[in-house]
Scaffold this motif. Structure first.
Motif, PDB file in Angstrom:
ATOM      1  N   VAL A 166      45.709  88.450  42.156  1.00 58.22           N
ATOM      2  CA  VAL A 166      46.464  87.704  41.975  1.00 58.22           C
ATOM      3  C   VAL A 166      46.329  86.766  41.791  1.00 58.22           C
ATOM      4  O   VAL A 166      45.325  85.978  42.294  1.00 58.22           O
ATOM      5  CB  VAL A 166      47.081  88.340  43.842  1.00 58.22           C
ATOM      6  N   GLN A 167      47.332  86.322  40.424  1.00 56.30           N
ATOM      7  CA  GLN A 167      47.636  84.721  40.435  1.00 56.30           C
ATOM      8  C   GLN A 167      48.870  84.762  40.610  1.00 56.30           C
ATOM      9  O   GLN A 167      49.476  85.422  39.259  1.00 56.30           O
ATOM     10  CB  GLN A 167      46.658  84.474  39.052  1.00 56.30           C
ATOM     11  N   LEU A 168      49.043  83.351  40.644  1.00 62.71           N
ATOM     12  CA  LEU A 168      50.592  82.170  40.383  1.00 62.71           C
ATOM     13  C   LEU A 168      49.701  80.943  39.861  1.00 62.71           C
ATOM     14  O   LEU A 168      48.613  80.538  40.509  1.00 62.71           O
ATOM     15  CB  LEU A 168      51.127  82.626  41.831  1.00 62.71           C
ATOM     16  N   LYS A 169      50.370  80.539  39.119  1.00 63.30           N
ATOM     17  CA  LYS A 169      50.344  79.582  38.514  1.00 63.30           C
ATOM     18  C   LYS A 169      51.466  79.009  37.862  1.00 63.30           C
ATOM     19  O   LYS A 169      52.484  79.370  37.274  1.00 63.30           O
ATOM     20  CB  LYS A 169      49.392  79.865  36.922  1.00 63.30           C
ATOM     21  N   ILE A 170      51.506  77.292  37.988  1.00 65.74           N
ATOM     22  CA  ILE A 170      51.879  76.713  37.320  1.00 65.74           C
ATOM     23  C   ILE A 170      51.768  75.137  36.931  1.00 65.74           C
ATOM     24  O   ILE A 170      50.626  74.139  37.524  1.00 65.74           O
ATOM     25  CB  ILE A 170      52.314  76.115  38.847  1.00 65.74           C
ATOM     26  N   LEU A 171      52.063  75.202  35.378  1.00 66.21           N
ATOM     27  CA  LEU A 171      51.383  74.233  35.212  1.00 66.21           C
ATOM     28  C   LEU A 171      52.407  73.243  33.945  1.00 66.21           C
ATOM     29  O   LEU A 171      53.391  73.534  34.104  1.00 66.21           O
ATOM     30  CB  LEU A 171      50.454  74.740  33.986  1.00 66.21           C
ATOM     31  N   PRO A 172      52.041  71.883  33.712  1.00 66.92           N
ATOM     32  CA  PRO A 172      50.688  71.091  34.075  1.00 66.92           C
ATOM     33  C   PRO A 172      51.302  70.825  36.003  1.00 66.92           C
ATOM     34  O   PRO A 172      52.138  71.262  35.966  1.00 66.92           O
ATOM     35  CB  PRO A 172      51.282  69.858  33.626  1.00 66.92           C
ATOM     36  N   PHE A 173      49.927  70.412  36.277  1.00 67.44           N
ATOM     37  CA  PHE A 173      49.653  70.135  37.720  1.00 67.44           C
ATOM     38  C   PHE A 173      50.660  69.081  38.165  1.00 67.44           C
ATOM     39  O   PHE A 173      51.472  68.996  39.426  1.00 67.44           O
ATOM     40  CB  PHE A 173      48.557  69.619  38.485  1.00 67.44           C
ATOM     41  N   PHE A 174      50.842  67.604  37.209  1.00 75.32           N
ATOM     42  CA  PHE A 174      51.887  66.519  37.738  1.00 75.32           C
ATOM     43  C   PHE A 174      52.685  66.239  36.880  1.00 75.32           C
ATOM     44  O   PHE A 174      52.526  66.552  35.461  1.00 75.32           O
ATOM     45  CB  PHE A 174      51.289  64.823  37.851  1.00 75.32           C
ATOM     46  N   LEU A 175      53.827  66.063  36.993  1.00 69.49           N
ATOM     47  CA  LEU A 175      54.954  65.871  35.976  1.00 69.49           C
ATOM     48  C   LEU A 175      55.950  64.590  36.489  1.00 69.49           C
ATOM     49  O   LEU A 175      56.031  64.728  37.730  1.00 69.49           O
ATOM     50  CB  LEU A 175      56.012  67.190  36.035  1.00 69.49           C
TER      51      LEU A 175
END
Length: 127
Positions: free
Chosen positions: A1-10
């Motif tokens: 299972v993968q959950l991804k939020i990109l980009p890391f810093f905003l």
């Protein structure tokens, strides 16, 4: 299972709006054994639960963000729309999934080690 939020810093400006999207693979958002949540870690490491969305699309929100944040989902992602952002919204944001039978929606629960969080992803946000 993968959950991804990109980009890391905003970094965003006060008063602006922003939508974070969590891309999900390895499980289905139509699986009613799980719900997906947004949580943030504030300066000082306090964890605050923000919202959840379940397999039917029903949502729940913390009183601190009710009416200002909106959680939605598509077939493979869950989004958090944040409006009228202030410096108090500066945090590390997490999306997470949890078994629906193991979770109570409270910051106290998350402060005790995220025991209900089976998978998570994070994004650092500065206002």
């Amino acid at each position: 299972v993968q959950l991804k939020i990109l980009p890391f810093f905003l970094t965003v400006r006060p008063g602006s709006s922003l939508t974070l999207t969590c891309q999900i693979s390895g499980y289905s958002l139509t699986d009613c054994n799980y719900a997906t949540d947004w949580i943030r870690q504030l300066p000082g490491n306090t964890l605050e639960w923000l919202s959840y969305i379940n397999c039917h699309g029903s949502t729940g929100y913390a009183s601190s963000v009710q009416g200002r944040f909106t959680t939605t989902k598509s077939s493979s992602s869950v989004s958090l729309e944040m409006r009228s952002m202030t410096a108090a919204d500066s945090a590390v944001y997490y999306c997470a999934r949890h078994p629906v039978w193991r979770f109570s929606y409270s910051s106290k629960h998350w402060a005790q080690g995220r025991n209900g969080c089976s998978e998570h992803s994070q994004k650092s946000l500065q206002i």
